[in-house]
Motif scaffolding. Structure first.
Motif, PDB file in Angstrom:
ATOM      1  N   TRP A  29       0.899  -1.655  -0.393  1.00  0.00           N
ATOM      2  CA  TRP A  29      -0.124   0.065   0.101  1.00  0.00           C
ATOM      3  C   TRP A  29       0.735   1.284  -0.438  1.00  0.00           C
ATOM      4  N   TYR A  30       2.008   0.812   0.398  1.00  0.00           N
ATOM      5  CA  TYR A  30       3.085   2.241   0.536  1.00  0.00           C
ATOM      6  C   TYR A  30       3.118   3.001  -0.648  1.00  0.00           C
ATOM      7  N   PHE A  31       3.462   1.717  -1.639  1.00  0.00           N
ATOM      8  CA  PHE A  31       4.020   2.012  -3.025  1.00  0.00           C
ATOM      9  C   PHE A  31       2.441   2.264  -3.835  1.00  0.00           C
ATOM     10  N   ALA A  32       1.578   1.207  -3.523  1.00  0.00           N
ATOM     11  CA  ALA A  32       0.356   1.527  -4.540  1.00  0.00           C
ATOM     12  C   ALA A  32      -0.684   2.849  -4.102  1.00  0.00           C
ATOM     13  N   ARG A  33      -0.677   3.593  -3.326  1.00  0.00           N
ATOM     14  CA  ARG A  33      -1.146   4.434  -3.037  1.00  0.00           C
ATOM     15  C   ARG A  33      -0.436   5.755  -3.305  1.00  0.00           C
ATOM     16  N   GLN A  34       0.953   5.617  -3.537  1.00  0.00           N
ATOM     17  CA  GLN A  34       1.571   6.436  -4.564  1.00  0.00           C
ATOM     18  C   GLN A  34       0.595   6.854  -6.132  1.00  0.00           C
ATOM     19  N   VAL A  35       0.354   6.024  -6.697  1.00  0.00           N
ATOM     20  CA  VAL A  35      -0.007   6.080  -7.601  1.00  0.00           C
ATOM     21  C   VAL A  35      -1.480   5.514  -7.746  1.00  0.00           C
ATOM     22  N   TRP A  36      -2.327   5.567  -6.393  1.00  0.00           N
ATOM     23  CA  TRP A  36      -3.986   5.402  -6.777  1.00  0.00           C
ATOM     24  C   TRP A  36      -4.671   6.211  -7.827  1.00  0.00           C
ATOM     25  N   PRO A  37      -5.027   7.476  -8.052  1.00  0.00           N
ATOM     26  CA  PRO A  37      -5.405   7.431  -8.735  1.00  0.00           C
ATOM     27  C   PRO A  37      -5.055   7.126 -10.516  1.00  0.00           C
ATOM     28  N   VAL A  38      -3.679   6.570 -11.041  1.00  0.00           N
ATOM     29  CA  VAL A  38      -3.706   5.474 -12.034  1.00  0.00           C
ATOM     30  C   VAL A  38      -4.582   4.041 -11.907  1.00  0.00           C
ATOM     31  N   LEU A  39      -4.409   3.502 -10.935  1.00  0.00           N
ATOM     32  CA  LEU A  39      -4.541   2.291 -10.717  1.00  0.00           C
ATOM     33  C   LEU A  39      -6.573   2.252 -10.661  1.00  0.00           C
ATOM     34  N   ALA A  40      -6.477   3.347 -10.854  1.00  0.00           N
ATOM     35  CA  ALA A  40      -8.321   3.593 -10.432  1.00  0.00           C
ATOM     36  C   ALA A  40      -8.234   3.485 -11.760  1.00  0.00           C
ATOM     37  N   ALA A  41      -7.642   4.316 -12.506  1.00  0.00           N
ATOM     38  CA  ALA A  41      -8.402   4.299 -14.165  1.00  0.00           C
ATOM     39  C   ALA A  41      -8.042   2.828 -14.249  1.00  0.00           C
ATOM     40  N   VAL A  42      -7.300   1.955 -14.465  1.00  0.00           N
ATOM     41  CA  VAL A  42      -7.321   1.021 -15.095  1.00  0.00           C
ATOM     42  C   VAL A  42      -8.243   0.080 -14.853  1.00  0.00           C
ATOM     43  N   MET A  43      -8.955   0.798 -13.240  1.00  0.00           N
ATOM     44  CA  MET A  43     -10.150  -0.535 -12.962  1.00  0.00           C
ATOM     45  C   MET A  43     -11.292  -0.520 -13.037  1.00  0.00           C
ATOM     46  N   ALA A  44     -11.802   1.133 -13.707  1.00  0.00           N
ATOM     47  CA  ALA A  44     -12.192   1.653 -14.297  1.00  0.00           C
ATOM     48  C   ALA A  44     -12.312   1.464 -15.917  1.00  0.00           C
ATOM     49  N   VAL A  45     -11.435   1.404 -16.081  1.00  0.00           N
ATOM     50  CA  VAL A  45     -11.164   1.200 -18.474  1.00  0.00           C
ATOM     51  C   VAL A  45     -11.739  -0.347 -18.093  1.00  0.00           C
ATOM     52  N   GLY A  46     -10.363  -1.482 -17.309  1.00  0.00           N
ATOM     53  CA  GLY A  46     -10.960  -3.209 -17.343  1.00  0.00           C
ATOM     54  C   GLY A  46     -12.337  -3.355 -17.023  1.00  0.00           C
TER      55      GLY A  46
END
Length: 618
Positions: A29-46
């Protein structure tokens, strides 16, 4: 367009907290939260991609039913609008969603998240104590930093991309089956239970074995790098065969652990193939039986058949995704154990920078034992006046280098204080402390960079004229001009090889002296600074060093007593204690240990004697 996506994540961003967590979930989570907007976008597009993929099979079934319900002449008039929507979804929406998904994953996440992890973990590990690096292989540490980045990224991308995609896909398939006839859900429901059971059984085993194999891989890398780093020693002692044996042990260990991992992978794959076959047969047989009972249409058979074949194909993919996730989890966990270790030497909160006005050094009843029983430094006190030049003398193991290492705060004291101009060195920042001390050591190590970079390491803002002048004073300029590396770079642009291996010991020493001359720190430590030099060069450099000593506080260590006899004071150490203190002449008149050592010298070198040979080297 590519550049816009590539700039969504900054791989060189400063971490939000100094230390990565030492538990697996928080570490991710320490690293994922630094890029969470992009990860959220991947989930939406997925989500969009998965829904479109499932809808395509629904379209196939729908087209079959449409063709059974109409004539060629009436097809466009009756169903033209519906067919156009299908065409737009498949021909336009699907490529757009897929392209967005690929751009987010390949351009934004994969290169940037990988190197963000590497960058931030490297920044943290680089500031570990000397003991941290001395107790491990450099290659093993580097391997863990390099492999933790892609392993963590693979886990994150798989969780928010592949597993999310398949979850949406399976849920949508269940919905379409239920819409056609709820009984069509039975084979898929049984398959999901069996599939999850297989993963539940095998994946944790694979995770554990992946962690074991990752550790074996790091050990193998460490052994190989150790041989390469010390290639001169290997060649000098003709021990290539011995190094083969040393590496072979790790290769055998890694191979055995790799085989155990792959046994479980093969067993899992075979079971999955059996379960997938049962899914296809069961779903198709049930669909035909329901059609015979007039419960579903031919289009529903086409939908069910197409979906289960697609799920069958995807199951192998998702199996490898899940396996890879857990393999990478093991790799990340194994790397985290090294990367997330707390610092042994830390600055106090809001510690000020050291301010050196005069350069007085005080050792106040200090104690340090390297964690061992018995004394190394025991209740030692020593006051060095500003601008005083002090020589440390003693047999190997007497505590000379230990005293210098404590002054540089490579270790924390077990008792007492070390003061510089009245400031406790444990209360100031380590960076400012070491910036105030110039060190030339016996074991000179150069960076595998250009000669210019190595010299300017002493003063990064130095100009070319200052770099050349420092090299001239260190008697290095002439040989530097003759250097050429394998890429044709010459002179100050030539690269010196790992740890300066392309240079002789004397050449490395002269560049190290030039580096310290350029640093021009108020406190100077010379630890066998001229031991690798021939007599003629040593005499020339000694004169430059004496000029450099002017106005500085100096601590010099040498086994050749003649090189430090001109110091203002000589401090004789024995077993971590000061046994004599005075000038060269006074100590000779005293007839103590210093006098014995002086008389035992032969050819300018110190005869340590049998007693010293049994002592531990510093």
């Amino acid at each position: 367009m590519f550049r816009w996506f590539e700039q969504l994540i900054d791989p060189l961003r400063t971490p939000e907290q100094p230390a990565p967590p030492d538990r697996l979930g928080p570490f991710f989570w320490y690293f994922a939260r630094q890029v969470w907007p992009v990860l959220a976008a991947v989930m939406a597009v997925g989500l969009a991609v998965a829904l479109i993929e499932v809808q395509m099979f629904n379209y196939v079934g729908r087209i079959v039913d449409i063709l059974r319900q109409t004539t060629p002449e009436d097809l466009i008039a009756d169903y033209g609008g519906e067919l156009l929507v299908m065409a737009l979804v498949i021909g336009v929406a699907r490529p757009v969603a897929t392209a967005a998904h690929l751009l987010l994953v390949h351009q934004a996440i994969e290169p940037n998240l990988t190197n963000l992890v590497r960058w931030q973990t490297h920044r943290y590990v680089l500031r570990q104590s000397m003991s941290f690096f001395q107790n491990d292989f450099a290659g093993r540490i580097a391997n863990k930093i390099i492999q933790t980045g892609p392993s963590l990224r693979e886990c994150v991308v798989s969780l928010v991309d592949a597993i999310w995609f398949v979850s949406v896909y399976a849920a949508s398939a269940m919905f379409l089956f239920a819409e056609a006839d709820p009984r069509l859900m039975i084979p898929l429901s049984v398959w999901i239970v069996l599939y999850v059971g297989i993963l539940w059984t095998f994946v944790p085993r694979i995770k554990r074995q992946a962690a074991v194999m990752s550790e074996a891989r790091s050990a193998l890398t460490g052994r190989i790098v150790d041989s390469y780093t010390n290639i001169m020693t290997v060649k000098l002692f003709s021990h290539a065969d011995r190094e083969d044996t040393y590496a072979r042990e790790s290769v055998d260990d890694h191979t055995a652990k790799f085989k155990v991992l792959l046994r479980n992978v093969t067993a899992m794959s075979v079971l999955l193939t059996v379960v997938n076959g049962l899914l296809i047969v069961g779903t198709c047989a049930l669909a035909v039986w329901l059609w015979q009972a007039s419960a579903i249409t031919v289009g529903a058979i086409a939908l069910a058949t197409g979906l289960v074949i697609r799920i069958n194909n995807m199951s192998g993919w998702i199996m490898w995704v899940v396996t890879t996730v857990f393999e990478n989890l093991g790799t990340v966990e194994e790397g985290m154990e090294t990367i997330s270790r707390p610092y042994e030497i830390t600055d106090r909160p809001r510690a000020p920078a050291l301010k050196v006005a005069a350069g007085a050094i005080g050792f106040d009843h200090i104690r340090f034992h390297y964690g061992k029983e018995g004394g190394v430094i025991d209740d030692l006190s020593l006051a060095i006046r500003p601008g005083e030049r002090v020589g440390l003398i003693g047999r190997s193991g007497a505590g000379k280098s230990t005293l210098v290492n404590l002054l540089l705060r490579f270790h924390d004291l077990e008792g007492g204080r070390i003061l510089i101009d009245g400031q406790d060195i444990s209360a100031v920042t380590q960076e400012s402390l070491r910036a105030a001390i110039g060190v030339v050591s016996q074991d000179t190590s150069l960076l595998h960079r250009s000669v210019r970079d190595n010299i300017s390491y002493g003063h990064v803002d130095a100009g070319e004229r200052e770099i050349v002048e420092a090299a001239r004073k260190a008697q290095a300029h002439e040989f530097i001009l003759d250097l050429e590396d394998l890429r044709g770079r010459r002179g100050y642009d030539a690269h010196v090889g790992e740890r300066g291996v392309k240079l002789s010991g004397g050449q490395r020493q002269r560049i190290a002296i030039a580096r310290v001359l350029l640093k021009d720190a108020p406190i100077l430590v010379l630890d066998e600074a001229t031991s690798a030099l021939d007599s003629e060069i040593e005499v020339a450099i000694q004169n430059q060093l004496y000029e450099l000593m002017e106005g500085k506080t100096v601590i010099a260590i040498a086994h050749r007593l003649s090189t430090i006899a001109r110091m203002d004071r000589l401090i004789v150490l024995d077993r971590g204690r000061i046994v004599e203190d005075g000038s060269h002449e006074a100590l000779l008149e005293k007839g103590g240990l210093y006098s014995q050592l002086w008389n035992h010298q032969s050819g300018g070198f110190l005869d340590l004697g049998a007693d010293a040979a049994s002592e531990a080297a510093e």
